[in-house]
Design an enzyme around this catalytic site. Sequence first.
Site, PDB file in Angstrom:
ATOM      1  N   ASP A  88      -6.783   3.567  10.840  1.00 46.66           N
ATOM      2  CA  ASP A  88      -6.499   2.974   9.540  1.00 46.66           C
ATOM      3  C   ASP A  88      -7.792   3.145   8.750  1.00 46.66           C
ATOM      4  O   ASP A  88      -8.807   2.523   9.072  1.00 46.66           O
ATOM      5  CB  ASP A  88      -6.116   1.499   9.693  1.00 46.66           C
ATOM      6  CG  ASP A  88      -5.046   1.108   8.688  1.00 46.66           C
ATOM      7  OD1 ASP A  88      -5.084   1.637   7.567  1.00 46.66           O
ATOM      8  OD2 ASP A  88      -4.195   0.261   9.028  1.00 46.66           O
TER       9      ASP A  88
ATOM     10  N   ARG B 101       7.281   0.057   1.729  1.00 43.08           N
ATOM     11  CA  ARG B 101       7.195  -1.087   2.632  1.00 43.08           C
ATOM     12  C   ARG B 101       5.982  -1.945   2.311  1.00 43.08           C
ATOM     13  O   ARG B 101       4.998  -1.464   1.754  1.00 43.08           O
ATOM     14  CB  ARG B 101       7.139  -0.621   4.093  1.00 43.08           C
ATOM     15  CG  ARG B 101       6.032   0.382   4.398  1.00 43.08           C
ATOM     16  CD  ARG B 101       6.484   1.288   5.537  1.00 43.08           C
ATOM     17  NE  ARG B 101       5.429   2.125   6.072  1.00 43.08           N
ATOM     18  CZ  ARG B 101       5.028   3.256   5.504  1.00 43.08           C
ATOM     19  NH1 ARG B 101       5.548   3.647   4.355  1.00 43.08           N
ATOM     20  NH2 ARG B 101       4.071   3.974   6.047  1.00 43.08           N
TER      21      ARG B 101
ATOM     22  N   ASP C 196     -10.738  -1.001  14.180  1.00 44.35           N
ATOM     23  CA  ASP C 196     -11.172  -1.073  12.777  1.00 44.35           C
ATOM     24  C   ASP C 196     -12.614  -1.552  12.686  1.00 44.35           C
ATOM     25  O   ASP C 196     -13.026  -2.431  13.446  1.00 44.35           O
ATOM     26  CB  ASP C 196     -10.275  -2.048  11.995  1.00 44.35           C
ATOM     27  CG  ASP C 196      -8.853  -1.539  11.867  1.00 44.35           C
ATOM     28  OD1 ASP C 196      -8.668  -0.304  11.817  1.00 44.35           O
ATOM     29  OD2 ASP C 196      -7.918  -2.365  11.817  1.00 44.35           O
TER      30      ASP C 196
ATOM     31  N   CYS D 258     -10.456  -8.698  15.784  1.00 40.87           N
ATOM     32  CA  CYS D 258      -9.403  -8.919  14.783  1.00 40.87           C
ATOM     33  C   CYS D 258      -9.740  -8.290  13.440  1.00 40.87           C
ATOM     34  O   CYS D 258     -10.777  -8.549  12.853  1.00 40.87           O
ATOM     35  CB  CYS D 258      -9.164 -10.407  14.591  1.00 40.87           C
ATOM     36  SG  CYS D 258      -7.930 -10.749  13.314  1.00 40.87           S
TER      37      CYS D 258
ATOM     38  N   ARG E  70      -8.291  -8.958  10.728  1.00 39.74           N
ATOM     39  CA  ARG E  70      -8.177  -9.941   9.648  1.00 39.74           C
ATOM     40  C   ARG E  70      -8.987 -11.190   9.931  1.00 39.74           C
ATOM     41  O   ARG E  70      -8.619 -12.294   9.545  1.00 39.74           O
ATOM     42  CB  ARG E  70      -6.713 -10.318   9.420  1.00 39.74           C
ATOM     43  CG  ARG E  70      -5.947  -9.137   8.962  1.00 39.74           C
ATOM     44  CD  ARG E  70      -4.748  -9.374   8.125  1.00 39.74           C
ATOM     45  NE  ARG E  70      -4.191  -8.050   7.920  1.00 39.74           N
ATOM     46  CZ  ARG E  70      -3.304  -7.499   8.741  1.00 39.74           C
ATOM     47  NH1 ARG E  70      -2.810  -8.169   9.750  1.00 39.74           N
ATOM     48  NH2 ARG E  70      -2.897  -6.270   8.524  1.00 39.74           N
TER      49      ARG E  70
ATOM     50  N   CYS F  60      -8.280 -12.449  18.948  1.00 40.61           N
ATOM     51  CA  CYS F  60      -8.886 -11.236  19.496  1.00 40.61           C
ATOM     52  C   CYS F  60     -10.245 -11.064  18.823  1.00 40.61           C
ATOM     53  O   CYS F  60     -10.357 -11.165  17.609  1.00 40.61           O
ATOM     54  CB  CYS F  60      -8.012 -10.027  19.175  1.00 40.61           C
ATOM     55  SG  CYS F  60      -6.290 -10.257  19.612  1.00 40.61           S
TER      56      CYS F  60
ATOM     57  N   CYS G 154      -3.127 -17.918  14.831  1.00 39.75           N
ATOM     58  CA  CYS G 154      -2.713 -17.196  16.037  1.00 39.75           C
ATOM     59  C   CYS G 154      -2.869 -18.125  17.237  1.00 39.75           C
ATOM     60  O   CYS G 154      -3.691 -19.044  17.204  1.00 39.75           O
ATOM     61  CB  CYS G 154      -3.592 -15.975  16.282  1.00 39.75           C
ATOM     62  SG  CYS G 154      -3.255 -14.590  15.199  1.00 39.75           S
TER      63      CYS G 154
ATOM     64  N   ARG H 285       0.820  -1.210   0.000  1.00 37.30           N
ATOM     65  CA  ARG H 285       0.000   0.000   0.000  1.00 37.30           C
ATOM     66  C   ARG H 285       0.851   1.256   0.000  1.00 37.30           C
ATOM     67  O   ARG H 285       0.534   2.235  -0.642  1.00 37.30           O
ATOM     68  CB  ARG H 285      -0.916  -0.005   1.229  1.00 37.30           C
ATOM     69  CG  ARG H 285      -1.472   1.373   1.564  1.00 37.30           C
ATOM     70  CD  ARG H 285      -2.719   1.318   2.418  1.00 37.30           C
ATOM     71  NE  ARG H 285      -3.644   0.354   1.890  1.00 37.30           N
ATOM     72  CZ  ARG H 285      -4.325  -0.513   2.638  1.00 37.30           C
ATOM     73  NH1 ARG H 285      -4.190  -0.503   3.939  1.00 37.30           N
ATOM     74  NH2 ARG H 285      -5.131  -1.373   2.073  1.00 37.30           N
ATOM     75  N   TYR H 286       1.924   1.231   0.794  1.00 45.59           N
ATOM     76  CA  TYR H 286       2.784   2.411   0.937  1.00 45.59           C
ATOM     77  C   TYR H 286       3.990   2.286   0.012  1.00 45.59           C
ATOM     78  O   TYR H 286       4.367   1.179  -0.365  1.00 45.59           O
ATOM     79  CB  TYR H 286       3.234   2.529   2.393  1.00 45.59           C
ATOM     80  CG  TYR H 286       2.090   2.681   3.371  1.00 45.59           C
ATOM     81  CD1 TYR H 286       1.389   3.886   3.458  1.00 45.59           C
ATOM     82  CD2 TYR H 286       1.697   1.626   4.188  1.00 45.59           C
ATOM     83  CE1 TYR H 286       0.335   4.032   4.347  1.00 45.59           C
ATOM     84  CE2 TYR H 286       0.642   1.765   5.082  1.00 45.59           C
ATOM     85  CZ  TYR H 286      -0.035   2.979   5.161  1.00 45.59           C
ATOM     86  OH  TYR H 286      -1.075   3.110   6.037  1.00 45.59           O
TER      87      TYR H 286
END
Length: 370
Positions: free
Chosen positions: A330, A114, A293, A130, A132, A127, A123, A110-111
């Site tokens: 974000d 990086r 998010d 999450c 994702r 969470c 995981c 995206r950037y």
Amino acid sequence: MTKAADFRKRFYPDVSAREWNDWRWQLKNRLTTAEQIGRLFELTEPERTALSMPDSFPTAITPYYASLLADSPLRKTMLPSPAEKTVGAGETPDPLGEEPCMVADGLVHRYPDRVLFLTTHYCSAYCRYCTRSRLVGRHAARAEPMKDRWEKAFAYIAAHPEVRDVLVSGGDPLTMADETLDYLLGRLRAIKHVEMIRIGSKVPAVLPMRITPALMKTIRKHHPVYFSLHFTHPDEMTPETAKACERIADAGVLSGSQTVLLKGVNDDAETLKKLMHELLKHRVRPYYLFQCDPIEGSMHFRVPVAKGIELINALRGHTSGYAVPTYAIDIPGGGGKIIVADQRCVGRDGAFLLLKNFENDIYRYPDPVE
Ligand SMILES: *Cc1c(COP(=O)(O)O)cnc(C)c1O
């Protein structure tokens, strides 16, 4: 005796300290059902209901992390709630718009300089908020590194000299075996223009026994490696986690913490300040405080941005600058991260800028008028 050790004696009398401190034992014995969790602490009716809801994001908690949950606000971050079935305005399965930025399997570019490399979908603990949840935890019952799927990502990075920073995330990369990580980091290191590698992980908080001397020996072979660690609440800084953080720092890894602002969990100034202080005491530098998010069913976690700004204002100037993370959102739809903060330049008086300090007093600063 630590809280976790006490918990082991009480609920796992047949499990030796040695087994308990073996991260693979912790993964093998993750708690995933109402029956397993209910044996350890009393579940509320809504928790029980949520645990049996079909088509839900999976629940998984390491026995170690479970030892901290019963009387902690962290409980909400691990145990599902019926509120997850309510989809709020603007909530989507891919709030950050990562899918359109996928340049290879698991690689988000995206950037300019990086990339984000999603190396596993596994995981040690999930969470509830999450970002994702569309990807993680669904298939793999065990840490299945997607080794065969990494080749295209390696090739893309190698072909793009502007990529100087690779953020290895997932899932949680530190759930992979030492040898697998060694291979992954080695392949990235072999690409000349990759200047730094970052690993995003929650392992020091939820599975601190994973941070073994052997793991850190493996990591330090590939320096410069940075860790972006996920921490939520000061209750996580147990003696076990403190030791893990110290091992990380002693291996020469610089760690930044990323905290998600969560309603009823860490959305008060005292809790946040204590968390940031605990992190600094163990050589983890607060990096980001994220607005939660808008993943589907996360409304009950979201704190108004105005409150987030208030919380950051309660830190800035009132404690060490090192203890103040950057408050960021974000932006949905692939806009990337933006910083949110109060306007401190409140006006102008001729050749002077009017600035509001941390005590909300106004000061004058000579600012050239072009
Ligand atoms: C967060 C993120 C990064 C890293 O951002 P920094 O501000 O450098 O920490 C890189 N790529 C993607 C897609 C991200 O979401």
